[in-house]
Design a protein around this motif. Structure first.
Motif, PDB file in Angstrom:
ATOM      1  N   THR A   2      -9.047  13.376 -13.849  1.00 21.73           N
ATOM      2  CA  THR A   2      -7.712  13.603 -13.278  1.00 21.73           C
ATOM      3  C   THR A   2      -7.718  13.419 -11.762  1.00 21.73           C
ATOM      4  O   THR A   2      -6.673  13.524 -11.120  1.00 21.73           O
ATOM      5  CB  THR A   2      -7.210  15.020 -13.608  1.00 21.73           C
ATOM      6  OG1 THR A   2      -8.154  15.979 -13.111  1.00 21.73           O
ATOM      7  CG2 THR A   2      -7.047  15.210 -15.108  1.00 21.73           C
ATOM      8  N   GLY A   3      -8.891  13.150 -11.178  1.00 22.64           N
ATOM      9  CA  GLY A   3      -8.986  12.951  -9.726  1.00 22.64           C
ATOM     10  C   GLY A   3      -8.590  11.542  -9.311  1.00 22.64           C
ATOM     11  O   GLY A   3      -8.165  10.717 -10.132  1.00 22.64           O
ATOM     12  N   PHE A   4      -8.739  11.240  -8.039  1.00 16.85           N
ATOM     13  CA  PHE A   4      -8.340   9.950  -7.462  1.00 16.85           C
ATOM     14  C   PHE A   4      -9.047   8.792  -8.160  1.00 16.85           C
ATOM     15  O   PHE A   4      -8.411   7.885  -8.708  1.00 16.85           O
ATOM     16  CB  PHE A   4      -8.650   9.967  -5.961  1.00 16.85           C
ATOM     17  CG  PHE A   4      -8.417   8.661  -5.242  1.00 16.85           C
ATOM     18  CD1 PHE A   4      -7.251   7.935  -5.422  1.00 16.85           C
ATOM     19  CD2 PHE A   4      -9.373   8.174  -4.361  1.00 16.85           C
ATOM     20  CE1 PHE A   4      -7.040   6.734  -4.748  1.00 16.85           C
ATOM     21  CE2 PHE A   4      -9.176   6.980  -3.680  1.00 16.85           C
ATOM     22  CZ  PHE A   4      -8.004   6.257  -3.871  1.00 16.85           C
ATOM     23  N   ILE A   5     -10.376   8.836  -8.205  1.00 13.54           N
ATOM     24  CA  ILE A   5     -11.131   7.752  -8.833  1.00 13.54           C
ATOM     25  C   ILE A   5     -10.994   7.817 -10.354  1.00 13.54           C
ATOM     26  O   ILE A   5     -10.720   6.808 -11.011  1.00 13.54           O
ATOM     27  CB  ILE A   5     -12.619   7.815  -8.434  1.00 13.54           C
ATOM     28  CG1 ILE A   5     -12.775   7.574  -6.930  1.00 13.54           C
ATOM     29  CG2 ILE A   5     -13.437   6.790  -9.212  1.00 13.54           C
ATOM     30  CD1 ILE A   5     -14.183   7.809  -6.400  1.00 13.54           C
ATOM     31  N   VAL A  40     -13.618   4.927  -0.849  1.00 17.81           N
ATOM     32  CA  VAL A  40     -12.862   4.148  -1.829  1.00 17.81           C
ATOM     33  C   VAL A  40     -11.462   3.856  -1.283  1.00 17.81           C
ATOM     34  O   VAL A  40     -10.723   4.757  -0.894  1.00 17.81           O
ATOM     35  CB  VAL A  40     -12.778   4.895  -3.178  1.00 17.81           C
ATOM     36  CG1 VAL A  40     -11.993   4.068  -4.190  1.00 17.81           C
ATOM     37  CG2 VAL A  40     -14.187   5.186  -3.697  1.00 17.81           C
ATOM     38  N   VAL A  41     -11.123   2.569  -1.273  1.00 19.24           N
ATOM     39  CA  VAL A  41      -9.870   2.106  -0.686  1.00 19.24           C
ATOM     40  C   VAL A  41      -8.830   1.867  -1.784  1.00 19.24           C
ATOM     41  O   VAL A  41      -8.986   0.984  -2.624  1.00 19.24           O
ATOM     42  CB  VAL A  41     -10.107   0.799   0.115  1.00 19.24           C
ATOM     43  CG1 VAL A  41      -8.792   0.237   0.638  1.00 19.24           C
ATOM     44  CG2 VAL A  41     -11.075   1.051   1.261  1.00 19.24           C
ATOM     45  N   GLY A  42      -7.793   2.698  -1.772  1.00 17.56           N
ATOM     46  CA  GLY A  42      -6.683   2.575  -2.715  1.00 17.56           C
ATOM     47  C   GLY A  42      -5.491   3.289  -2.120  1.00 17.56           C
ATOM     48  O   GLY A  42      -5.656   4.279  -1.403  1.00 17.56           O
ATOM     49  N   ARG A  43      -4.296   2.814  -2.418  1.00 19.58           N
ATOM     50  CA  ARG A  43      -3.121   3.283  -1.687  1.00 19.58           C
ATOM     51  C   ARG A  43      -2.809   4.765  -1.867  1.00 19.58           C
ATOM     52  O   ARG A  43      -2.386   5.440  -0.934  1.00 19.58           O
ATOM     53  CB  ARG A  43      -1.897   2.454  -2.096  1.00 19.58           C
ATOM     54  CG  ARG A  43      -0.631   2.923  -1.384  1.00 19.58           C
ATOM     55  CD  ARG A  43       0.499   1.925  -1.482  1.00 19.58           C
ATOM     56  NE  ARG A  43       1.606   2.340  -0.614  1.00 19.58           N
ATOM     57  CZ  ARG A  43       2.553   1.545  -0.166  1.00 19.58           C
ATOM     58  NH1 ARG A  43       2.519   0.273  -0.480  1.00 19.58           N
ATOM     59  NH2 ARG A  43       3.516   1.991   0.599  1.00 19.58           N
ATOM     60  N   GLY A  98      -4.495   7.578  -2.535  1.00 17.33           N
ATOM     61  CA  GLY A  98      -5.450   8.674  -2.396  1.00 17.33           C
ATOM     62  C   GLY A  98      -6.566   8.308  -1.452  1.00 17.33           C
ATOM     63  O   GLY A  98      -6.584   7.219  -0.859  1.00 17.33           O
ATOM     64  N   GLY A  99      -7.505   9.242  -1.312  1.00 15.50           N
ATOM     65  CA  GLY A  99      -8.693   8.959  -0.515  1.00 15.50           C
ATOM     66  C   GLY A  99      -8.389   8.598   0.930  1.00 15.50           C
ATOM     67  O   GLY A  99      -7.457   9.115   1.553  1.00 15.50           O
ATOM     68  N   LEU A 100      -9.163   7.676   1.452  1.00 12.71           N
ATOM     69  CA  LEU A 100      -9.103   7.272   2.856  1.00 12.71           C
ATOM     70  C   LEU A 100      -7.709   6.811   3.272  1.00 12.71           C
ATOM     71  O   LEU A 100      -7.159   7.266   4.280  1.00 12.71           O
ATOM     72  CB  LEU A 100     -10.113   6.136   3.080  1.00 12.71           C
ATOM     73  CG  LEU A 100     -10.016   5.388   4.413  1.00 12.71           C
ATOM     74  CD1 LEU A 100     -10.542   6.262   5.538  1.00 12.71           C
ATOM     75  CD2 LEU A 100     -10.787   4.080   4.351  1.00 12.71           C
ATOM     76  N   ILE A 101      -7.108   5.892   2.509  1.00 16.17           N
ATOM     77  CA  ILE A 101      -5.828   5.289   2.903  1.00 16.17           C
ATOM     78  C   ILE A 101      -4.712   6.322   2.951  1.00 16.17           C
ATOM     79  O   ILE A 101      -3.887   6.326   3.871  1.00 16.17           O
ATOM     80  CB  ILE A 101      -5.451   4.132   1.956  1.00 16.17           C
ATOM     81  CG1 ILE A 101      -6.496   3.009   2.035  1.00 16.17           C
ATOM     82  CG2 ILE A 101      -4.060   3.594   2.267  1.00 16.17           C
ATOM     83  CD1 ILE A 101      -6.621   2.328   3.393  1.00 16.17           C
ATOM     84  N   PRO A 159     -19.210   2.252   5.208  1.00 16.75           N
ATOM     85  CA  PRO A 159     -19.372   1.669   3.874  1.00 16.75           C
ATOM     86  C   PRO A 159     -18.103   1.932   3.055  1.00 16.75           C
ATOM     87  O   PRO A 159     -17.585   3.052   3.052  1.00 16.75           O
ATOM     88  CB  PRO A 159     -20.567   2.418   3.288  1.00 16.75           C
ATOM     89  CG  PRO A 159     -21.250   3.051   4.469  1.00 16.75           C
ATOM     90  CD  PRO A 159     -20.167   3.343   5.460  1.00 16.75           C
ATOM     91  N   TRP A 160     -17.607   0.921   2.334  1.00 21.22           N
ATOM     92  CA  TRP A 160     -16.334   1.052   1.633  1.00 21.22           C
ATOM     93  C   TRP A 160     -16.336   0.173   0.381  1.00 21.22           C
ATOM     94  O   TRP A 160     -17.165  -0.721   0.226  1.00 21.22           O
ATOM     95  CB  TRP A 160     -15.173   0.621   2.547  1.00 21.22           C
ATOM     96  CG  TRP A 160     -15.249  -0.851   2.879  1.00 21.22           C
ATOM     97  CD1 TRP A 160     -16.031  -1.442   3.836  1.00 21.22           C
ATOM     98  CD2 TRP A 160     -14.574  -1.924   2.197  1.00 21.22           C
ATOM     99  NE1 TRP A 160     -15.884  -2.812   3.794  1.00 21.22           N
ATOM    100  CE2 TRP A 160     -14.991  -3.141   2.809  1.00 21.22           C
ATOM    101  CE3 TRP A 160     -13.657  -1.981   1.144  1.00 21.22           C
ATOM    102  CZ2 TRP A 160     -14.522  -4.386   2.395  1.00 21.22           C
ATOM    103  CZ3 TRP A 160     -13.193  -3.233   0.726  1.00 21.22           C
ATOM    104  CH2 TRP A 160     -13.613  -4.413   1.361  1.00 21.22           C
ATOM    105  N   ILE A 161     -15.386   0.426  -0.519  1.00 21.34           N
ATOM    106  CA  ILE A 161     -15.182  -0.416  -1.696  1.00 21.34           C
ATOM    107  C   ILE A 161     -13.737  -0.268  -2.143  1.00 21.34           C
ATOM    108  O   ILE A 161     -13.147   0.814  -2.036  1.00 21.34           O
ATOM    109  CB  ILE A 161     -16.151  -0.032  -2.842  1.00 21.34           C
ATOM    110  CG1 ILE A 161     -16.049  -1.017  -4.007  1.00 21.34           C
ATOM    111  CG2 ILE A 161     -15.921   1.404  -3.323  1.00 21.34           C
ATOM    112  CD1 ILE A 161     -17.135  -0.860  -5.071  1.00 21.34           C
ATOM    113  N   HIS A 162     -13.141  -1.361  -2.606  1.00 21.30           N
ATOM    114  CA  HIS A 162     -11.775  -1.294  -3.128  1.00 21.30           C
ATOM    115  C   HIS A 162     -11.798  -0.630  -4.505  1.00 21.30           C
ATOM    116  O   HIS A 162     -12.728  -0.821  -5.282  1.00 21.30           O
ATOM    117  CB  HIS A 162     -11.191  -2.708  -3.237  1.00 21.30           C
ATOM    118  CG  HIS A 162      -9.722  -2.727  -3.541  1.00 21.30           C
ATOM    119  ND1 HIS A 162      -9.223  -2.485  -4.802  1.00 21.30           N
ATOM    120  CD2 HIS A 162      -8.639  -2.945  -2.751  1.00 21.30           C
ATOM    121  CE1 HIS A 162      -7.896  -2.561  -4.779  1.00 21.30           C
ATOM    122  NE2 HIS A 162      -7.515  -2.839  -3.543  1.00 21.30           N
ATOM    123  N   MET A 163     -10.765   0.148  -4.808  1.00 26.17           N
ATOM    124  CA  MET A 163     -10.698   0.877  -6.069  1.00 26.17           C
ATOM    125  C   MET A 163     -10.835  -0.040  -7.284  1.00 26.17           C
ATOM    126  O   MET A 163     -11.543   0.291  -8.250  1.00 26.17           O
ATOM    127  CB  MET A 163      -9.379   1.664  -6.157  1.00 26.17           C
ATOM    128  CG  MET A 163      -9.173   2.405  -7.467  1.00 26.17           C
ATOM    129  SD  MET A 163     -10.393   3.716  -7.728  1.00 26.17           S
ATOM    130  CE  MET A 163      -9.611   5.062  -6.804  1.00 26.17           C
TER     131      MET A 163
END
Length: 298
Positions: free
Chosen positions: A11-14, A165-168, A170-173, A196-200
């Protein structure tokens, strides 16, 4: 053979993105939750009865949000951060090992076990080292995911060392969207630190790739392009047509998060996804420009 994945932290962001990604590709998904419900199972049920007999892959994306600015960095919160990761990894590793039909157990971990260096570029061949709280957490987390309660490594375990983790949504963005939209966004601290990063999408696709190919061992879940915090900030600002003028001073970051947590955004190592790429996986968003363009809908 049916494809049925159990997701810890679903149920979390990822986890929620992964559940959607797999469902769209014909998987049945069951989420581990504190509360019972449709397509859900509780941690207590797993510990008591094991995994449902139809589950053939397990993913652990569980973990208390470390960078929650509303939570003070108290001993109690630190223990929650530790336990939520290490205990869930151990529980799901044990459950996967005890289930003959499960062919893959994927555990998402962090990259803080790579000590920041001006010269060294890390790959999956590097074991990491114990140099602060976050690195110790990563090492304990991986050990729990590798062995569970056993003295021997699991033959089913894959560990994905995941960058930001880059996604609109949640997370960083989600954290930087408003200040950047207002024209007030900028790098953290000096901005020279590596991020260090990765797109969702790529993270979800990598997990699917590992499951479907029964891959084991370590995979760096980071994009091929190595970028600084400043470089990422400038790319994001440019994508939404805003300036990138204001650095967030280091002392402000440390005041908000505390010294140990602030290391997550003020320090970073150069990391390559060497084994991820050599395994045959292909990134859809290998560079920051393409990743942020997707995030803002360009």
């Amino acid at each position: 053979m049916s494809k049925h994945t159990l997701i810890g932290g679903g149920t979390g962001f990822i986890g929620s993105h992964l559940a959607k990604h797999l469902t769209q590709r014909g998987y049945e998904v069951t989420v581990v939750s504190r509360m019972p419900g449709v397509k859900r199972i509780t941690w207590h049920e797993i510990e008591k009865n094991g995994l449902p007999s139809t589950v053939n892959s397990v993913v652990n994306a569980t973990g208390q949000n470390v960078l929650d600015p509303s939570r003070r960095w108290t001993p109690g919160f630190k223990q929650n951060v530790w336990n939520s990761r290490v205990n869930s990894a151990k529980t799901l590793c044990n459950a996967a090992n005890a289930s003959p039909q499960v062919t893959s157990f994927v555990n998402l971990c962090g990259v803080s076990l790579y000590r920041p260096s001006d010269t060294k570029v890390y790959t999956e061949d590097d074991k990491g080292e114990d140099y602060d709280y976050m690195s110790r957490l990563c090492l304990a987390w991986e050990e729990a995911a590798r062995t569970g309660d056993s003295t021997e490594p699991s033959s089913k375990s894959a560990i994905v060392r995941t960058g930001a983790v880059v996604g609109r949504d949640g997370g960083l963005i989600k954290g930087i969207w408003l200040p950047f939209k207002l024209g007030l966004g900028g790098p953290m601290g000096t901005g020279q630190q590596i991020m260090p990063w990765i797109h969702m999408h790529d993270l979800c696709a990598l997990i699917q790739y590992i499951i479907e190919n029964c891959k084991t061992g370590i995979f760096n879940g980071v994009a091929p392009e190595i970028v600084s915090n400043k470089g990422f900030s400038q790319a994001f600002a440019s994508a939404i047509n805003r300036p990138c003028l204001f650095n967030v001073p280091e002392f402000v970051v440390k005041t908000i998060f505390g010294e140990e947590r602030a290391a997550l955004v003020l320090e970073g190592a150069k990391i390559e996804p060497k084994r991820t790429l050599s395994s045959g996986f292909q990134f859809k968003y290998p560079n920051v420009k393409s990743a942020v363009a997707e995030v803002i809908g360009k």
